[in-house]
Design a protein around this motif. Structure first.
Motif, PDB file in Angstrom:
ATOM      1  N   ALA A  86       1.282  -1.230  -0.046  1.00 56.40           N
ATOM      2  CA  ALA A  86      -0.243   0.202   0.207  1.00 56.40           C
ATOM      3  C   ALA A  86       0.848   1.390  -0.234  1.00 56.40           C
ATOM      4  O   ALA A  86       1.947   0.915   0.380  1.00 56.40           O
ATOM      5  N   THR A  87       0.286   2.003  -0.508  1.00 60.04           N
ATOM      6  CA  THR A  87       0.952   3.788  -0.175  1.00 60.04           C
ATOM      7  C   THR A  87       0.317   4.696   0.303  1.00 60.04           C
ATOM      8  O   THR A  87      -1.025   4.929  -0.453  1.00 60.04           O
ATOM      9  N   LEU A  88       0.177   5.340   1.347  1.00 56.94           N
ATOM     10  CA  LEU A  88      -0.392   5.935   1.840  1.00 56.94           C
ATOM     11  C   LEU A  88      -0.258   7.785   1.744  1.00 56.94           C
ATOM     12  O   LEU A  88       1.182   8.065   1.630  1.00 56.94           O
ATOM     13  N   ARG A  89      -0.862   8.746   1.581  1.00 59.52           N
ATOM     14  CA  ARG A  89      -0.513  10.395   1.117  1.00 59.52           C
ATOM     15  C   ARG A  89      -0.905  10.940   2.134  1.00 59.52           C
ATOM     16  O   ARG A  89      -2.177  10.528   2.735  1.00 59.52           O
ATOM     17  N   GLN A  90      -0.870  12.219   2.044  1.00 60.44           N
ATOM     18  CA  GLN A  90      -1.794  13.161   2.911  1.00 60.44           C
ATOM     19  C   GLN A  90      -2.927  13.788   2.106  1.00 60.44           C
ATOM     20  O   GLN A  90      -3.202  13.735   1.169  1.00 60.44           O
ATOM     21  N   GLU A  91      -3.655  14.324   3.225  1.00 60.90           N
ATOM     22  CA  GLU A  91      -4.996  14.363   2.125  1.00 60.90           C
ATOM     23  C   GLU A  91      -5.259  16.310   2.128  1.00 60.90           C
ATOM     24  O   GLU A  91      -5.072  16.430   1.088  1.00 60.90           O
ATOM     25  N   ARG A  92      -4.399  16.828   2.930  1.00 57.28           N
ATOM     26  CA  ARG A  92      -3.695  18.364   2.194  1.00 57.28           C
ATOM     27  C   ARG A  92      -2.247  18.213   1.447  1.00 57.28           C
ATOM     28  O   ARG A  92      -2.445  19.319   1.105  1.00 57.28           O
ATOM     29  N   ARG A  93      -1.295  17.296   2.106  1.00 64.65           N
ATOM     30  CA  ARG A  93      -0.745  17.374   0.826  1.00 64.65           C
ATOM     31  C   ARG A  93      -0.514  16.478  -0.120  1.00 64.65           C
ATOM     32  O   ARG A  93       0.265  15.735  -0.188  1.00 64.65           O
ATOM     33  N   PRO A  94      -0.742  16.008  -0.847  1.00 66.43           N
ATOM     34  CA  PRO A  94      -1.526  14.636  -2.011  1.00 66.43           C
ATOM     35  C   PRO A  94      -0.438  14.011  -2.157  1.00 66.43           C
ATOM     36  O   PRO A  94      -0.145  13.030  -2.342  1.00 66.43           O
ATOM     37  N   GLU A  95       0.535  15.416  -2.180  1.00 74.29           N
ATOM     38  CA  GLU A  95       1.972  14.900  -3.142  1.00 74.29           C
ATOM     39  C   GLU A  95       3.259  13.869  -2.266  1.00 74.29           C
ATOM     40  O   GLU A  95       4.002  13.173  -2.426  1.00 74.29           O
ATOM     41  N   ILE A  96       3.307  14.247  -0.612  1.00 74.01           N
ATOM     42  CA  ILE A  96       3.770  13.538  -0.421  1.00 74.01           C
ATOM     43  C   ILE A  96       2.832  12.522   1.042  1.00 74.01           C
ATOM     44  O   ILE A  96       1.885  12.616   1.070  1.00 74.01           O
ATOM     45  N   GLY A  97       3.902  11.758   1.976  1.00 75.42           N
ATOM     46  CA  GLY A  97       2.636  11.201   3.046  1.00 75.42           C
ATOM     47  C   GLY A  97       3.504  11.252   4.066  1.00 75.42           C
ATOM     48  O   GLY A  97       3.764  12.843   4.054  1.00 75.42           O
ATOM     49  N   TYR A  98       3.954  10.726   5.074  1.00 76.55           N
ATOM     50  CA  TYR A  98       4.353  11.334   6.805  1.00 76.55           C
ATOM     51  C   TYR A  98       5.578   9.787   6.772  1.00 76.55           C
ATOM     52  O   TYR A  98       5.872   9.414   6.232  1.00 76.55           O
ATOM     53  N   GLU A  99       6.469  10.713   7.470  1.00 74.88           N
ATOM     54  CA  GLU A  99       7.654   9.921   7.749  1.00 74.88           C
ATOM     55  C   GLU A  99       8.061   9.206   9.232  1.00 74.88           C
ATOM     56  O   GLU A  99       6.928   9.709  10.129  1.00 74.88           O
ATOM     57  N   SER A 100       8.298   9.097   9.809  1.00 77.17           N
ATOM     58  CA  SER A 100       8.812   8.318  10.860  1.00 77.17           C
ATOM     59  C   SER A 100       7.389   7.717  10.982  1.00 77.17           C
ATOM     60  O   SER A 100       7.035   7.476  12.160  1.00 77.17           O
ATOM     61  N   PRO A 101       7.377   6.287  10.685  1.00 79.38           N
ATOM     62  CA  PRO A 101       6.344   5.214  11.036  1.00 79.38           C
ATOM     63  C   PRO A 101       6.547   4.824  11.527  1.00 79.38           C
ATOM     64  O   PRO A 101       7.505   3.719  11.524  1.00 79.38           O
ATOM     65  N   THR A 102       5.593   4.042  12.185  1.00 81.14           N
ATOM     66  CA  THR A 102       5.264   3.167  13.264  1.00 81.14           C
ATOM     67  C   THR A 102       3.613   2.745  13.258  1.00 81.14           C
ATOM     68  O   THR A 102       2.738   3.070  12.528  1.00 81.14           O
ATOM     69  N   LEU A 103       4.002   0.992  13.178  1.00 78.46           N
ATOM     70  CA  LEU A 103       2.576   0.241  12.923  1.00 78.46           C
ATOM     71  C   LEU A 103       1.957  -0.364  13.759  1.00 78.46           C
ATOM     72  O   LEU A 103       3.435  -1.325  13.943  1.00 78.46           O
ATOM     73  N   VAL A 104       0.722  -0.748  14.375  1.00 76.99           N
ATOM     74  CA  VAL A 104       0.390  -1.858  15.397  1.00 76.99           C
ATOM     75  C   VAL A 104      -0.461  -2.420  14.689  1.00 76.99           C
ATOM     76  O   VAL A 104      -1.468  -1.730  14.185  1.00 76.99           O
ATOM     77  N   LYS A 105      -1.410  -3.682  15.387  1.00 75.93           N
ATOM     78  CA  LYS A 105      -2.348  -3.844  14.957  1.00 75.93           C
ATOM     79  C   LYS A 105      -2.763  -3.977  16.538  1.00 75.93           C
ATOM     80  O   LYS A 105      -2.857  -5.147  17.609  1.00 75.93           O
ATOM     81  N   HIS A 106      -4.366  -4.034  16.384  1.00 76.54           N
ATOM     82  CA  HIS A 106      -5.437  -3.924  18.037  1.00 76.54           C
ATOM     83  C   HIS A 106      -6.524  -4.177  16.852  1.00 76.54           C
ATOM     84  O   HIS A 106      -7.646  -3.802  16.729  1.00 76.54           O
ATOM     85  N   GLU A 107      -7.132  -5.514  17.627  1.00 77.56           N
ATOM     86  CA  GLU A 107      -8.683  -5.778  17.709  1.00 77.56           C
ATOM     87  C   GLU A 107      -8.800  -5.891  16.317  1.00 77.56           C
ATOM     88  O   GLU A 107      -9.213  -5.986  15.709  1.00 77.56           O
ATOM     89  N   GLY A 108      -7.873  -6.646  15.679  1.00 74.70           N
ATOM     90  CA  GLY A 108      -7.530  -7.269  13.888  1.00 74.70           C
ATOM     91  C   GLY A 108      -7.940  -5.982  13.235  1.00 74.70           C
ATOM     92  O   GLY A 108      -8.612  -5.778  11.658  1.00 74.70           O
ATOM     93  N   ARG A 109      -7.867  -4.581  13.750  1.00 75.77           N
ATOM     94  CA  ARG A 109      -7.389  -3.328  12.793  1.00 75.77           C
ATOM     95  C   ARG A 109      -5.926  -2.931  12.644  1.00 75.77           C
ATOM     96  O   ARG A 109      -5.655  -2.741  14.582  1.00 75.77           O
ATOM     97  N   TYR A 110      -5.758  -2.328  12.176  1.00 71.74           N
ATOM     98  CA  TYR A 110      -4.056  -2.170  12.114  1.00 71.74           C
ATOM     99  C   TYR A 110      -4.339  -0.292  11.813  1.00 71.74           C
ATOM    100  O   TYR A 110      -5.050   0.247  11.566  1.00 71.74           O
ATOM    101  N   HIS A 111      -3.212  -0.056  12.990  1.00 79.51           N
ATOM    102  CA  HIS A 111      -3.407   1.567  13.107  1.00 79.51           C
ATOM    103  C   HIS A 111      -1.811   2.297  12.851  1.00 79.51           C
ATOM    104  O   HIS A 111      -0.123   1.579  12.489  1.00 79.51           O
ATOM    105  N   LEU A 112      -2.298   2.667  11.686  1.00 80.41           N
ATOM    106  CA  LEU A 112      -0.278   3.893  11.786  1.00 80.41           C
ATOM    107  C   LEU A 112      -0.350   5.280  11.763  1.00 80.41           C
ATOM    108  O   LEU A 112      -1.081   5.593  12.010  1.00 80.41           O
ATOM    109  N   PHE A 113       1.209   5.506  12.675  1.00 76.01           N
ATOM    110  CA  PHE A 113       1.011   6.780  13.098  1.00 76.01           C
ATOM    111  C   PHE A 113       2.321   7.244  11.889  1.00 76.01           C
ATOM    112  O   PHE A 113       3.375   6.129  11.782  1.00 76.01           O
ATOM    113  N   GLY A 114       2.417   8.195  11.838  1.00 74.23           N
ATOM    114  CA  GLY A 114       3.744   9.038  11.477  1.00 74.23           C
ATOM    115  C   GLY A 114       3.637  10.439  11.755  1.00 74.23           C
ATOM    116  O   GLY A 114       2.472  11.137  12.143  1.00 74.23           O
TER     117      GLY A 114
END
Length: 297
Positions: free
Chosen positions: A174-202
């Motif tokens: 997958a590739t994710l981008r920002q809503e307000r600046r759709p040409e870029i994403g977020y940096e310093s990413p980390t990902l966890v899963k909780h109760e069957g759902r993925y949570h991505l932070f950046g």
């Protein structure tokens, strides 16, 4: 009795020295958590990846340097950041790194391997994963499969599935981008899963300046991913920190971030706080002092 965590303070290790937990990566090993951090003795250029362990995120034991400066990609004139380790199904440990030149034009992922979490790691080389620029990175693992979270300044935040040996990217999930600046994403990413759902932070792309970090969720790594939203009070700049990793602990989660001091990176404090995830919402709340395990997620 667990030790007291004081968010925003410099962490002192068992030797009485400033713990170099910058850009931290964390994994559970037995009854302890091992952590790999950027040693900022030389400032922004590479000294070493320091390894620590803890059982309470308050008291940290120095386990040695997992990787020290050498030649080429890991020379003392290079940028080596965001050390993240994964244990392969065969028991070997792989250390993934953001590898760069001082002008940040290289933008590569480096790989090193060891038999023990604390190393020493043998550096193998670097790549632009699937030909894409890669700066801040994170990792995730599920059912023996490793994933690389890679910030590509030109195209967004990628979730790449790693090869079976974890030493290269195999495909983009997958590739994710920002809503307000759709040409870029977020940096310093980390990902966890909780109760069957993925949570991505950046974190937003503001250099050493801190910002309101963001969070998105999805029922599968492929998506669909939700819109990005804040998880700390608006305007708090994530309590003046940049997310590095979110760590599952018991029924809850621990947020670990950096409060960067650009003119003194060595003494940049660590911000460790409880993070609550309920459904699709993540909430970070300030504590002057707290003990891990005393709060539920």
């Amino acid at each position: 009795m667990r030790g007291t965590i004081r968010p925003g303070h410099v962490v002192i290790d068992d030797r009485g020295r400033v713990a170099q937990l910058h850009g931290i990566g964390v994994q559970r090993v037995g009854d302890r958590w091992f952590a790999w951090g950027e040693d900022k003795t030389a400032g922004s250029t590479f000294t070493a990846v320091a390894c620590y362990s803890t059982d309470d995120f308050a008291e940290w034991r120095f386990e040695g340097n997992a990787l020290e400066a050498g030649d080429g990609d890991i020379g003392p004139d290079r940028i080596v950041e965001r050390p993240k380790a994964l244990r392969r199904p065969d028991g070997m440990w792989v250390l993934l790194l953001h590898i760069d030149t001082v002008d940040y034009s290289a933008a590569r992922v480096g790989y090193a391997i060891a038999e023990r979490p604390q190393g020493p790691y043998r550096y193998l080389g670097s790549e632009r994963p699937l030909g894409t620029i890669s700066r801040d990175i994170g990792v995730y693992q599920e059912d023996g499969v490793g994933y690389l979270l890679s910030e590509d300044r030109e195209n967004g935040l990628h979730i790449h599935r790693l090869r079976d040996d974890y030493l290269g990217a195999e495909t983009t999930v997958a590739t994710l981008r920002q809503e307000r600046r759709p040409e870029i994403g977020y940096e310093s990413p980390t990902l966890v899963k909780h109760e069957g759902r993925y949570h991505l932070f950046g974190s937003d792309l503001t250099g050493w300046s801190l910002n309101d970090n963001m969070h998105a969720t999805a029922p599968a790594l492929e998506g669909p991913w939700s819109a990005w939203s804040g998880f700390a009070p608006d305007g708090s700049r994530t309590f003046d920190s940049q997310v590095s990793v979110v760590v599952p602990m018991g029924d809850g989660f621990i947020y670990v971030g950096d409060r960067w001091r650009p003119d003194d990176l060595f003494h940049s404090p660590t911000v460790i706080l409880p993070l609550r995830i309920v459904g699709e919402t993540a909430t970070l709340e300030w504590r002057d002092a707290w003990r891990a395990g005393e709060e539920r997620g």
